[in-house]
Design an enzyme around this catalytic site. Sequence first.
Site, PDB file in Angstrom:
ATOM      1  CE  LYS A  92      -3.741  -2.600   2.095  1.00 12.08           C
ATOM      2  NZ  LYS A  92      -4.493  -3.039   3.273  1.00 12.08           N
TER       3      LYS A  92
ATOM      4  CD  GLN B 267      -3.440  -4.702   6.424  1.00 11.09           C
ATOM      5  OE1 GLN B 267      -3.524  -3.646   5.821  1.00 11.09           O
ATOM      6  NE2 GLN B 267      -3.903  -5.833   5.909  1.00 11.09           N
TER       7      GLN B 267
ATOM      8  CG  ASP C 274      -9.345  -0.124   5.174  1.00 11.17           C
ATOM      9  OD1 ASP C 274      -9.274  -0.553   4.017  1.00 11.17           O
ATOM     10  OD2 ASP C 274      -8.573  -0.467   6.080  1.00 11.17           O
TER      11      ASP C 274
HETATM   12  N1  GUN Z   1      -6.944  -7.058   6.092  1.00 11.25           N
HETATM   13  C1  GUN Z   1      -7.317  -7.757   4.999  1.00 11.25           C
HETATM   14  N2  GUN Z   1      -7.844  -6.940   4.078  1.00 11.25           N
HETATM   15  C2  GUN Z   1      -7.821  -5.703   4.589  1.00 11.25           C
HETATM   16  C3  GUN Z   1      -8.232  -4.428   4.107  1.00 11.25           C
HETATM   17  O1  GUN Z   1      -8.754  -4.268   2.997  1.00 11.25           O
HETATM   18  N3  GUN Z   1      -8.017  -3.377   4.953  1.00 11.25           N
HETATM   19  C4  GUN Z   1      -7.471  -3.541   6.182  1.00 11.25           C
HETATM   20  N4  GUN Z   1      -7.319  -2.451   6.938  1.00 11.25           N
HETATM   21  N5  GUN Z   1      -7.090  -4.695   6.662  1.00 11.25           N
HETATM   22  C5  GUN Z   1      -7.258  -5.771   5.866  1.00 11.25           C
END
Ligand code: GUN
Length: 307
Positions: free
Chosen positions: A68, A112, A135
């Site tokens: 990311k 995350q 998110d």
């Molecule tokens: N863990 C797995 N997929 C995601 C996501 O799209 N965002 C976040 N913050 N954590 C994740």
Amino acid sequence: MILVSMTEPKMEKIMTAQIIDGKLIAAQVRENVAAEVAKRTAEGKAKPVLATVLIGDRVDSAAYVSAKGKACLELGMGSINQHLPADISQEELEKVIRDLNADPAVNGILVQLPLPEHLNEERVLQLISIEKDVDGFSPINIGRLAQKGREPVFVPCTPGGCIYLLEQAGVKIEGANAVVLGRSNIVGMPAALLLIGKNATVTVCHSRTKNLESVVRQADILIAAIGKTQMVRGSWIKPGAAVIDVGINSIPDASKKSGHRLVGDVNFDEAKEVAGFITPVPGGVGPMTIAMLMKNTLRAAQIQQGE
Ligand code: GUN
């Protein structure tokens, strides 16, 4: 006189699905974001900045967060990563979020998931400012997604990417029977809500669903996000259906240097002979998650600058 038949010899029709190229579609989304970011910075505006928060040492989470941050830099955006110890307290983590909320240089905040067991995910997510919640997991964003006539500020990235792929492939969502396999907060539930918002008739299946195969066989649109290696067989798919495979599962493969390869929740080789559209794994939904995150981060910067 010899009559020549102008008709083609009869051939058995073999249906092969159109492969939805997520890598290509994600690259187009990213290109558009990069162009808009370049335009903004040329106008003297600050570049959009995403703050990621990684707690603990999960190898998969670290890889996602690193991808990311890398994407931000590739698109001309800024990236801040807070890597916090696995034993951080709830109070300390909440202070990190409050500080990021208050920092005008930060446009998007992504914590995350999953968090270590001792932390309260719900309290953390509800603390993220709704205008920085790129998110789309804060209860306010999800609540708005779940209500008729309300708009979330941000749509969760993976489900948003699934819908974008369907639309780009020209699949009609309105009136379609859509089946979502899996009811996770990250993919299954928001995907179902998005499909309802687009006027599909939606069934959400999970571990306790009875006659799963026959439910899946009704699907004009299938979103598989159940985390079970190649569980959906070709014989489960309605001919012509659109199949979006969110699964990322590693299986042993001696022919690969790494000794393994990635496969989805759908048996691709079987399903592609029956479906009308299908996403591959890798190269389907995977690249869309980050592309949609970048789009959300740009949007966050626009919102915070009053645009
Ligand atoms: N863990 C797995 N997929 C995601 C996501 O799209 N965002 C976040 N913050 N954590 C994740």
